[in-house]
Write a protein that holds these residues in place. Structure first.
Motif, PDB file in Angstrom:
ATOM      1  N   TYR A 139      68.639  56.727  47.094  1.00  0.00           N
ATOM      2  CA  TYR A 139      69.565  57.754  47.595  1.00  0.00           C
ATOM      3  C   TYR A 139      69.393  57.972  49.092  1.00  0.00           C
ATOM      4  CZ  TYR A 139      71.850  62.287  48.215  1.00  0.00           C
ATOM      5  OH  TYR A 139      72.657  63.304  48.663  1.00  0.00           O
ATOM      6  N   LYS A 142      71.147  56.575  52.437  1.00  0.00           N
ATOM      7  CA  LYS A 142      72.354  57.127  53.053  1.00  0.00           C
ATOM      8  C   LYS A 142      72.065  57.787  54.396  1.00  0.00           C
ATOM      9  CE  LYS A 142      74.195  60.921  51.497  1.00  0.00           C
ATOM     10  NZ  LYS A 142      74.887  61.869  50.573  1.00  0.00           N
ATOM     11  N   SER A 154      76.697  58.479  47.754  1.00  0.00           N
ATOM     12  CA  SER A 154      75.617  58.406  46.757  1.00  0.00           C
ATOM     13  C   SER A 154      74.395  57.641  47.219  1.00  0.00           C
ATOM     14  CB  SER A 154      76.155  57.752  45.476  1.00  0.00           C
ATOM     15  OG  SER A 154      76.612  56.434  45.761  1.00  0.00           O
ATOM     16  N   GLY A 155      74.441  57.097  48.436  1.00  0.00           N
ATOM     17  CA  GLY A 155      73.353  56.222  48.828  1.00  0.00           C
ATOM     18  C   GLY A 155      73.448  54.912  48.064  1.00  0.00           C
TER      19      GLY A 155
END
Length: 258
Positions: A139, A142, A154-155
């Motif tokens: 995550y 990002k 959402s990464g």
């Protein structure tokens, strides 16, 4: 005998290295495996399964390790680097000691609350750390300006795949890892279900657990003797069967690209 010039040898080695790197880069996916003696490279099933799935295998399994070691290796950066994480499509966990890996009685809400490094006193806590830390690391890409996932919603999509033991003798682990998978919504490589025999039926000739036919050593579980480590090598039947079961599971998640 005519000696081959050193330059020629070095050039050949460079070509082979570049060729191997090029072949790896052409694979559709990259799968990272953590585990112990059942998963280490001398087995072969993971490499077979990756080949069938058009994936580059990153086998970081080490004989004698446990899930606590996997957690500690994430902490010290030796299970995967941030650079590698960018390209890893799935984390596959085959840490199959016959322990309860689901027990929620001592789990922490946040992975940062665990005391580190981990010892082997709580397998469920170490599994919890590995899962939460991997999801968090994916995550958090990002926020990494160097990542292709920078500024995404959402990464990096985090895919974690759990595995049963290679047969169904280890009831405690196999039962609890399925509960853990259900909790998180993770797929399970069900080696024990598709290996081709069961603890519930003995071999009609030997009168023993069928797993003993495929293992050079043995283990006692609840007073019954089972095969312990399956014979190693890609040419072995059990390794090939496990590779096929693994590939079948991964193809349901990652379709082979044309």
């Amino acid at each position: 005998m005519k000696r081959i010039p050193v330059f020629t040898v070095l050039l050949a080695l460079c070509i082979l290295t570049l060729s191997a790197q090029d072949n790896a880069s052409k694979k559709s996916y990259t799968f990272l495996l953590t585990g112990a003696s059942f998963a280490s490279p001398n087995n072969g099933w993971f490499e077979i399964g990756c080949e069938l799935s058009d994936a580059n295998p990153l086998n970081r399994a080490i004989g004698g390790e446990a899930i606590a070691d996997a957690a500690n290796r994430i902490i010290d950066g030796t299970l995967y680097t941030i650079e590698e994480l960018e390209h890893i499509d799935a984390l596959v966990i085959m840490q199959v000691h016959d322990r309860d890996v689901f027990d929620e009685s001592q789990l922490k809400p946040n992975y940062t609350e665990y005391s580190v490094p981990f010892d082997r006193s709580n397998y469920a806590a170490a599994f919890d750390y590995v899962i939460k830390r991997y999801l968090a690391d994916c995550y958090n890409l990002k926020f990494d300006r160097k990542s292709k996932y920078f500024n995404s919603r959402s990464g990096k999509p985090a895919v974690v795949v759990l595995c049963t033991d290679w047969h169904d003798g280890r009831v405690t682990y196999n039962t609890s890892v399925r509960k853990l998978a259900e909790k998180w919504g993770f797929p399970v490589v069900e080696f024990d279900k598709f290996i081709g025999f069961s603890r519930n039926a003995l071999h009609p000739v030997t009168g023993e657990q069928i797993s003993r036919l495929f293992a050079g050593d043995k283990q006692e579980i609840d007073g019954e003797i089972f095969g312990w480590h399956p014979e190693n090598g890609k040419e072995q039947y059990i390794q090939q069967r496990m590779g096929a079961v693994f590939a079948d599971t991964m193809r349901k998640i990652f379709p082979v690209k044309p």
